[in-house]
Design a protein around this motif. Structure first.
Motif, mmCIF file in Angstrom:
data_model
loop_
_atom_site.group_PDB
_atom_site.id
_atom_site.type_symbol
_atom_site.label_atom_id
_atom_site.label_comp_id
_atom_site.label_asym_id
_atom_site.label_seq_id
_atom_site.Cartn_x
_atom_site.Cartn_y
_atom_site.Cartn_z
ATOM 1 N N CYS A 170 8.284 10.828 -7.573
ATOM 2 C CA CYS A 170 7.897 9.608 -6.853
ATOM 3 C C CYS A 170 7.293 9.928 -5.488
ATOM 4 N N THR A 171 7.344 11.185 -5.086
ATOM 5 C CA THR A 171 6.695 11.605 -3.845
ATOM 6 C C THR A 171 5.191 11.321 -3.896
ATOM 7 N N ALA A 172 4.660 11.100 -5.120
ATOM 8 C CA ALA A 172 3.239 10.774 -5.293
ATOM 9 C C ALA A 172 2.823 9.533 -4.504
ATOM 10 N N LEU A 173 3.803 8.737 -4.090
ATOM 11 C CA LEU A 173 3.479 7.546 -3.288
ATOM 12 C C LEU A 173 2.943 7.905 -1.897
ATOM 13 N N GLN A 174 3.345 9.075 -1.391
ATOM 14 C CA GLN A 174 3.018 9.419 0.011
ATOM 15 C C GLN A 174 1.529 9.300 0.336
ATOM 16 N N GLY A 175 0.689 10.005 -0.457
ATOM 17 C CA GLY A 175 -0.754 10.010 -0.173
ATOM 18 C C GLY A 175 -1.318 8.601 -0.146
ATOM 19 N N ARG A 176 -0.882 7.761 -1.095
ATOM 20 C CA ARG A 176 -1.377 6.381 -1.157
ATOM 21 C C ARG A 176 -1.014 5.618 0.122
ATOM 22 N N VAL A 177 0.201 5.865 0.632
ATOM 23 C CA VAL A 177 0.630 5.153 1.847
ATOM 24 C C VAL A 177 -0.107 5.703 3.068
ATOM 25 N N PHE A 178 -0.216 7.055 3.178
ATOM 26 C CA PHE A 178 -0.841 7.645 4.371
ATOM 27 C C PHE A 178 -2.322 7.264 4.459
ATOM 28 N N GLU A 179 -2.951 7.049 3.303
ATOM 29 C CA GLU A 179 -4.354 6.619 3.281
ATOM 30 C C GLU A 179 -4.543 5.261 3.930
ATOM 31 N N SER A 180 -3.518 4.405 3.777
ATOM 32 C CA SER A 180 -3.749 3.006 4.141
ATOM 33 C C SER A 180 -2.880 2.523 5.292
ATOM 34 N N THR A 181 -1.908 3.328 5.747
ATOM 35 C CA THR A 181 -0.964 2.828 6.759
ATOM 36 C C THR A 181 -0.893 3.795 7.941
ATOM 37 N N GLU A 182 -1.021 3.263 9.113
ATOM 38 C CA GLU A 182 -0.900 4.095 10.321
ATOM 39 C C GLU A 182 0.569 4.263 10.679
ATOM 40 N N PRO A 183 0.970 5.438 11.139
ATOM 41 C CA PRO A 183 2.348 5.567 11.606
ATOM 42 C C PRO A 183 2.505 4.830 12.945
ATOM 43 N N PRO A 184 3.734 4.465 13.338
ATOM 44 C CA PRO A 184 4.995 4.784 12.652
ATOM 45 C C PRO A 184 5.166 3.988 11.360
ATOM 46 N N LEU A 185 5.831 4.624 10.392
ATOM 47 C CA LEU A 185 6.064 3.933 9.122
ATOM 48 C C LEU A 185 7.358 4.415 8.469
ATOM 49 N N ARG A 186 7.970 3.541 7.710
ATOM 50 C CA ARG A 186 9.166 3.886 6.916
ATOM 51 C C ARG A 186 8.997 3.233 5.545
ATOM 52 N N VAL A 187 8.960 4.064 4.526
ATOM 53 C CA VAL A 187 8.651 3.555 3.186
ATOM 54 C C VAL A 187 9.590 4.199 2.171
ATOM 55 N N PHE A 188 9.897 3.479 1.099
ATOM 56 C CA PHE A 188 10.603 4.115 -0.023
ATOM 57 C C PHE A 188 10.184 3.474 -1.332
ATOM 58 N N THR A 189 10.442 4.178 -2.402
ATOM 59 C CA THR A 189 10.187 3.627 -3.730
ATOM 60 C C THR A 189 11.299 4.080 -4.668
ATOM 61 N N VAL A 190 11.454 3.359 -5.762
ATOM 62 C CA VAL A 190 12.370 3.775 -6.832
ATOM 63 C C VAL A 190 11.607 3.566 -8.125
ATOM 64 N N GLY A 191 11.587 4.583 -8.996
ATOM 65 C CA GLY A 191 10.834 4.354 -10.224
ATOM 66 C C GLY A 191 10.992 5.446 -11.247
ATOM 67 N N ARG A 192 10.331 5.228 -12.388
ATOM 68 C CA ARG A 192 10.426 6.175 -13.500
ATOM 69 C C ARG A 192 9.550 7.386 -13.248
ATOM 70 N N THR A 193 10.055 8.528 -13.650
ATOM 71 C CA THR A 193 9.297 9.773 -13.548
ATOM 72 C C THR A 193 9.435 10.514 -14.875
ATOM 73 N N PHE A 194 8.514 11.426 -15.111
ATOM 74 C CA PHE A 194 8.415 12.031 -16.446
ATOM 75 C C PHE A 194 8.175 13.535 -16.323
ATOM 76 N N ARG A 195 8.920 14.303 -17.082
ATOM 77 C CA ARG A 195 8.664 15.742 -17.139
ATOM 78 C C ARG A 195 8.907 16.236 -18.555
ATOM 79 N N ASN A 196 8.136 17.237 -18.931
ATOM 80 C CA ASN A 196 8.273 17.810 -20.264
ATOM 81 C C ASN A 196 9.467 18.761 -20.289
ATOM 82 N N GLU A 197 10.678 18.173 -20.192
ATOM 83 C CA GLU A 197 11.896 18.972 -20.049
ATOM 84 C C GLU A 197 12.524 19.314 -21.393
#
Ligand code: FA5
Length: 331
Positions: A170-197
């Protein structure tokens, strides 16, 4: 004439003997039908002297009417009897206890997610979502993975096309937020993730992660540890302690894995929850955030680990198999 009386008496006896409406219908046909016994007498009228004919005809009609009205009365009686028998058979016992309705409840992972949202939300972090089918760019490039870095193989990704992947973190959210939001910022997400485990008691191909980050002036590892401490206490209780150990993730420097321990959970053993660190200056610079002015932290963790610890569940596959006997425990 005598014959008429005789047949009429037969009819009356048959009507009385009929046990149900069906038998009664047979009696009706037998005596009053086109070829019935009373109609048959009518045929004998031709052989009578003319002066007796009207009387004979009238007598037969009288007999027919008498039989018909007796039949009608008896039909009514039998019908009432049959209906009340049917009602008795179909009677509903309104004193019997009813079946208790089964209520649905939120899945234990959803309950956990809701709690995470309440806790991080109360600490000023804003909830955001990003796609499960993610651009390779946000899942890896934006997070400071050098091209062909082995860490990408480690996550054994499901690729849909060359540049679309089921997000592995879910760290993939970072780039999307940094592109569009100026700091200071505090963000979180919760979601499904997938790996070929290779799936086992603590690993699934599909699981859930929390990812949380903030950028502000002067953010240090102390803020990270303090925040994780408050978060862990809110999730697991006041006795919980947080431990950091050095670890590597391309997107943090320094990086740690963190574990929690509580005398009430798993006999006080340390259990790893996730990874964390200070956001790598390369990432800040990439998104035109001056790393001399701003710094930030990030942490990620597996959602399944939380109820595993809190309730002592030793196999994470239980959360994904929808067995009511398991899920009903988490009211
Ligand atoms: C990461 O995914 C990093 N993105 C975490 C991070 C975020 C580090 C921000 C630094 C800063 P890792 O691969 O260790 O790290 O996964 C994090 C957590 O997800 C693990 O500790 C574990 O709790 C959970 N997890 C990982 N793989 C699985 C799996 N296959 N099944 C269930 N849970 C998993």
């Amino acid at each position: 004439m005598e014959q008429i009386t005789h047949v009429q008496n037969d009819a009356i006896a048959a009507i009385q003997a009929a046990k149900n409406t069906e038998e009664l219908r047979a009696v009706e046909l037998d005596f009053l039908g086109k070829n019935g016994k009373l109609s048959a007498l009518m045929k004998g009228i031709g052989a009578l002297p003319n002066d007796q004919k009207p009387l004979f005809g009238a007598k037969i009609n009288e007999a027919k009417n008498a039989v018909q009205s007796m039949l009608d009365a008896r039909v009514q009686d039998l019908k009432v009897g049959e209906l009340s028998k049917q009602f008795e058979a179909e009677r509903i016992d309104i004193t019997m206890p009813g079946r208790a309705p089964r209520y649905g409840r939120e899945h234990v992972l959803q309950q956990t997610t809701n709690k995470i949202k309440r806790v991080l939300g109360s600490m000023g972090f804003v909830y955001k979502e990003s796609p499960e089918l993610e651009d390779f760019k946000y899942n890896f490039d934006a997070l400071n993975y050098p091209p062909d870095h082995p860490a990408m193989d480690e996550q054994d990704t499901f690729y849909v096309t060359d540049d679309k992947v089921l997000r592995t973190q879910c760290t993939a959210l970072q780039g999307r937020v940094f592109e569009s939001t100026e700091p200071p910022l505090r963000v979180f997400t919760v979601g499904r993730t997938f790996r070929n485990e290779a799936v086992d008691r603590t690993h699934s191909h599909t699981f859930h992660q929390v990812d949380c980050f903030m950028i502000d002036r002067g953010i240090s590892m102390a803020h990270l540890k303090g925040t994780l401490g408050v978060f862990a206490k809110a999730m697991f209780g006041d006795e919980v302690k947080v431990r950091f150990r050095p670890d590597f993730f391309p997107f943090v420097e320094p990086g740690v894995d963190y574990a929690i321990s509580s005398p009430k959970l798993f006999n006080g053993r340390w259990v790893e929850l996730g990874g964390a660190g200070l956001i790598h200056p390369n990432i800040l610079e990439k998104y035109n955030i001056d790393s001399r002015e701003f710094s930030g932290f990030a942490f990620g963790l597996g959602v399944e680990r939380i109820p595993m610890m809190a309730y002592g569940v030793d196999d994470l596959r239980n959360f994904l198999e929808n067995d009511q006997r398991f899920l009903a425990q988490f009211a």
